[in-house]
Design a protein around this motif. Structure first.
Motif, mmCIF file in Angstrom:
data_model
loop_
_atom_site.group_PDB
_atom_site.id
_atom_site.type_symbol
_atom_site.label_atom_id
_atom_site.label_comp_id
_atom_site.label_asym_id
_atom_site.label_seq_id
_atom_site.Cartn_x
_atom_site.Cartn_y
_atom_site.Cartn_z
ATOM 1 N N SER A 53 -2.505 4.419 -3.710
ATOM 2 C CA SER A 53 -3.957 4.246 -3.634
ATOM 3 C C SER A 53 -4.484 3.199 -4.608
ATOM 4 O O SER A 53 -5.616 2.742 -4.471
ATOM 5 C CB SER A 53 -4.662 5.581 -3.882
ATOM 6 O OG SER A 53 -4.383 6.039 -5.186
ATOM 7 N N GLN A 54 -3.689 2.795 -5.577
ATOM 8 C CA GLN A 54 -4.121 1.762 -6.520
ATOM 9 C C GLN A 54 -4.072 0.360 -5.898
ATOM 10 O O GLN A 54 -4.672 -0.560 -6.434
ATOM 11 C CB GLN A 54 -3.257 1.785 -7.775
ATOM 12 C CG GLN A 54 -3.460 3.032 -8.604
ATOM 13 C CD GLN A 54 -2.524 3.049 -9.789
ATOM 14 O OE1 GLN A 54 -1.313 3.060 -9.618
ATOM 15 N NE2 GLN A 54 -3.089 3.039 -10.976
ATOM 16 N N TRP A 55 -3.360 0.215 -4.793
ATOM 17 C CA TRP A 55 -3.250 -1.087 -4.141
ATOM 18 C C TRP A 55 -4.572 -1.436 -3.471
ATOM 19 O O TRP A 55 -5.181 -0.623 -2.782
ATOM 20 C CB TRP A 55 -2.135 -1.091 -3.099
ATOM 21 C CG TRP A 55 -2.026 -2.411 -2.411
ATOM 22 C CD1 TRP A 55 -2.525 -2.744 -1.183
ATOM 23 C CD2 TRP A 55 -1.407 -3.591 -2.922
ATOM 24 N NE1 TRP A 55 -2.251 -4.054 -0.905
ATOM 25 C CE2 TRP A 55 -1.575 -4.600 -1.951
ATOM 26 C CE3 TRP A 55 -0.748 -3.887 -4.104
ATOM 27 C CZ2 TRP A 55 -1.086 -5.887 -2.130
ATOM 28 C CZ3 TRP A 55 -0.255 -5.173 -4.278
ATOM 29 C CH2 TRP A 55 -0.424 -6.154 -3.304
ATOM 30 N N SER A 56 -5.009 -2.661 -3.665
ATOM 31 C CA SER A 56 -6.193 -3.185 -2.999
ATOM 32 C C SER A 56 -5.734 -4.387 -2.177
ATOM 33 O O SER A 56 -5.059 -5.280 -2.708
ATOM 34 C CB SER A 56 -7.228 -3.615 -4.041
ATOM 35 O OG SER A 56 -8.363 -4.128 -3.420
ATOM 36 N N SER A 59 0.834 -1.201 0.000
ATOM 37 C CA SER A 59 0.000 0.000 0.000
ATOM 38 C C SER A 59 0.866 1.247 0.000
ATOM 39 O O SER A 59 0.577 2.226 -0.702
ATOM 40 C CB SER A 59 -0.922 -0.007 1.224
ATOM 41 O OG SER A 59 -1.711 1.151 1.256
ATOM 42 N N ALA A 69 0.543 -6.961 -7.923
ATOM 43 C CA ALA A 69 -0.457 -6.055 -8.483
ATOM 44 C C ALA A 69 -0.743 -6.386 -9.950
ATOM 45 O O ALA A 69 -1.892 -6.360 -10.378
ATOM 46 C CB ALA A 69 0.003 -4.608 -8.337
#
Length: 97
Positions: free
Chosen positions: A61-64, A56, A92
């Protein structure tokens, strides 16, 4: 969701050797079996929580966040893709985050 991702990965490697697809489906089976243990073993463990924290910060912010089972299936896929290492970027990419 992971099955869709797996099928996308399979379509990318459409010209690969014949044993490759069996290995990819093995990873999907691993995911499904693992998900059957989530009620008792939980979705997250210390390793997954640390990976989610680190990735993260690295990806942003693209990491889930991924689950324990998604990590296991991702490790399986990374093993099948020679030369890839298990890092935030590759996780990712595989998970299409």
């Amino acid at each position: 969701m992971f099955l869709i991702i797996l099928l996308l990965v399979v379509s990318v490697f459409d010209g690969s050797e014949s044993g490759y697809f069996g290995d990819l489906f093995k990873c999907n089976d691993l995911l499904l079996r693992c998900r059957g243990t989530e009620l008792t073993a939980g979705k997250y463990d210390d390793i997954v929580l640390q990976i989610n924290r680190n990735c993260s910060q690295e990806i942003g912010s693209q990491w889930s966040n991924i689950t324990r089972c998604e990590l296991e299936a991702t490790k399986c896929l990374v093993t099948q893709m020679n030369g890839m290492e298990l890092n935030c970027e590759n996780i990712a990419d595989i998970m299409h985050l």
